[in-house]
Design a protein around this motif. Structure first.
Motif, short mmCIF file in Angstrom:
data_model
loop_
_atom_site.label_atom_id
_atom_site.label_comp_id
_atom_site.label_asym_id
_atom_site.label_seq_id
_atom_site.Cartn_x
_atom_site.Cartn_y
_atom_site.Cartn_z
N ARG A 45 0.83 -1.21 0.00
CA ARG A 45 0.00 0.00 0.00
C ARG A 45 0.86 1.26 0.00
NH1 ARG A 45 -5.01 0.84 4.10
NH2 ARG A 45 -6.24 0.07 2.37
N GLU A 46 1.90 1.27 0.81
CA GLU A 46 2.81 2.41 0.86
C GLU A 46 3.51 2.62 -0.48
OE1 GLU A 46 3.91 1.99 5.62
OE2 GLU A 46 5.16 1.02 4.10
N LEU A 47 3.94 1.52 -1.08
CA LEU A 47 4.60 1.61 -2.38
C LEU A 47 3.65 2.15 -3.44
CD1 LEU A 47 7.08 1.12 -4.12
CD2 LEU A 47 6.32 -1.24 -4.40
N THR A 48 2.41 1.72 -3.42
CA THR A 48 1.41 2.21 -4.37
C THR A 48 1.21 3.71 -4.21
OG1 THR A 48 0.29 0.07 -4.38
CG2 THR A 48 -0.98 1.98 -5.14
N VAL A 49 1.07 4.16 -2.98
CA VAL A 49 0.83 5.59 -2.72
C VAL A 49 2.04 6.43 -3.14
CG1 VAL A 49 0.54 7.31 -0.88
CG2 VAL A 49 -0.88 5.24 -0.91
N MET A 61 -0.03 11.44 -9.77
CA MET A 61 -1.43 11.73 -9.44
C MET A 61 -1.50 12.71 -8.28
SD MET A 61 -3.22 8.03 -9.19
CE MET A 61 -2.99 6.75 -10.39
N THR A 62 -2.65 13.34 -8.15
CA THR A 62 -2.89 14.15 -6.96
C THR A 62 -3.30 13.20 -5.84
OG1 THR A 62 -5.23 14.45 -7.42
CG2 THR A 62 -3.70 16.08 -8.37
N MET A 63 -3.31 13.71 -4.62
CA MET A 63 -3.72 12.89 -3.50
C MET A 63 -5.17 12.44 -3.66
SD MET A 63 -2.68 13.69 0.43
CE MET A 63 -1.11 14.39 0.04
N GLU A 69 -8.76 6.20 -6.65
CA GLU A 69 -8.35 4.95 -7.29
C GLU A 69 -8.23 3.81 -6.27
OE1 GLU A 69 -4.43 3.53 -9.54
OE2 GLU A 69 -5.57 5.07 -10.61
N MET A 70 -7.78 4.13 -5.06
CA MET A 70 -7.58 3.11 -4.04
C MET A 70 -8.81 2.88 -3.17
SD MET A 70 -3.69 3.95 -2.83
CE MET A 70 -3.54 2.47 -1.83
N ARG A 81 1.22 8.16 3.02
CA ARG A 81 2.39 8.83 2.42
C ARG A 81 3.39 9.24 3.49
NH1 ARG A 81 1.73 14.81 0.90
NH2 ARG A 81 1.86 14.78 3.16
N ASN A 82 2.90 9.85 4.55
CA ASN A 82 3.79 10.32 5.61
C ASN A 82 4.53 9.17 6.29
OD1 ASN A 82 3.07 12.92 5.02
ND2 ASN A 82 1.68 13.14 6.76
N LYS A 83 3.82 8.06 6.54
CA LYS A 83 4.45 6.90 7.15
C LYS A 83 5.52 6.33 6.22
CE LYS A 83 3.51 2.37 9.09
NZ LYS A 83 2.51 1.31 9.30
N ALA A 84 5.21 6.25 4.94
CA ALA A 84 6.17 5.72 3.96
C ALA A 84 7.40 6.61 3.88
CB ALA A 84 5.51 5.59 2.59
N LEU A 85 7.21 7.92 3.87
CA LEU A 85 8.35 8.84 3.80
C LEU A 85 9.23 8.73 5.05
CD1 LEU A 85 6.71 12.01 2.21
CD2 LEU A 85 8.26 10.37 1.12
N ARG A 86 8.61 8.53 6.21
CA ARG A 86 9.40 8.32 7.44
C ARG A 86 10.25 7.07 7.32
NH1 ARG A 86 4.63 10.10 9.98
NH2 ARG A 86 4.00 7.95 10.41
N LYS A 87 9.66 5.99 6.79
CA LYS A 87 10.41 4.74 6.60
C LYS A 87 11.58 4.96 5.64
CE LYS A 87 7.14 0.93 7.12
NZ LYS A 87 6.47 -0.16 6.36
#
Length: 95
Positions: A45-49, A61-63, A69-70, A81-87
Motif C-alpha cells: 500500500r505504501e509503495l502504491t501511494v 497523481m494528486t492525493m 483509485e484506491m 504517504r507520511n508513514k512511507a516517507l518516514r520509513k
C-alpha cells in the motif's frame, strides 16, 4: 534525463564530461542500492501511494486521484504517504 525505472539509471546519467572517476562510479552505485533498499522496506500500500504521488513507474497523481483509485479518503492517503516517507528517511540515514 528521462528516467522511468531505477534500472534505467546509468552511471553516465550523473557524470558529464570525460571518463568517470572510480569514486564517482562507486558513489552512484551506492546511491542506487540505497534507493532500492529503501523502497524494499515499504509494504504494498505504501509503495502504491508513493509511486502514484511521485510518478514512479506511472503518471503522477494528486492525493485525491490516488484516494479515488484506491477507494480511500484523501486524509488516509496522506497518512500512508507520511508513514512511507518516514520509513524511507530512516533507511536512507543508515547509509
Amino acid at each position: 534525463m528521462n528516467i522511468k525505472y531505477l534500472n534505467d539509471i546509468r552511471n553516465d546519467d550523473f557524470i558529464r564530461g570525460g571518463e568517470p572517476a572510480t569514486d564517482e562510479l562507486v558513489l552512484t552505485q551506492e546511491l542506487k542500492e540505497a534507493l532500492l533498499d529503501s523502497i524494499a522496506t515499504l509494504n504494498a500500500r505504501e509503495l502504491t501511494v508513493i509511486s502514484a504521488l511521485y510518478g514512479i513507474n506511472c503518471a503522477a497523481m494528486t492525493m485525491q486521484e490516488c484516494a479515488d483509485e484506491m477507494g480511500l479518503k484523501r486524509e488516509r492517503v496522506r497518512q500512508i504517504r507520511n508513514k512511507a516517507l518516514r520509513k524511507l528517511r530512516k533507511t536512507i540515514r543508515q547509509y
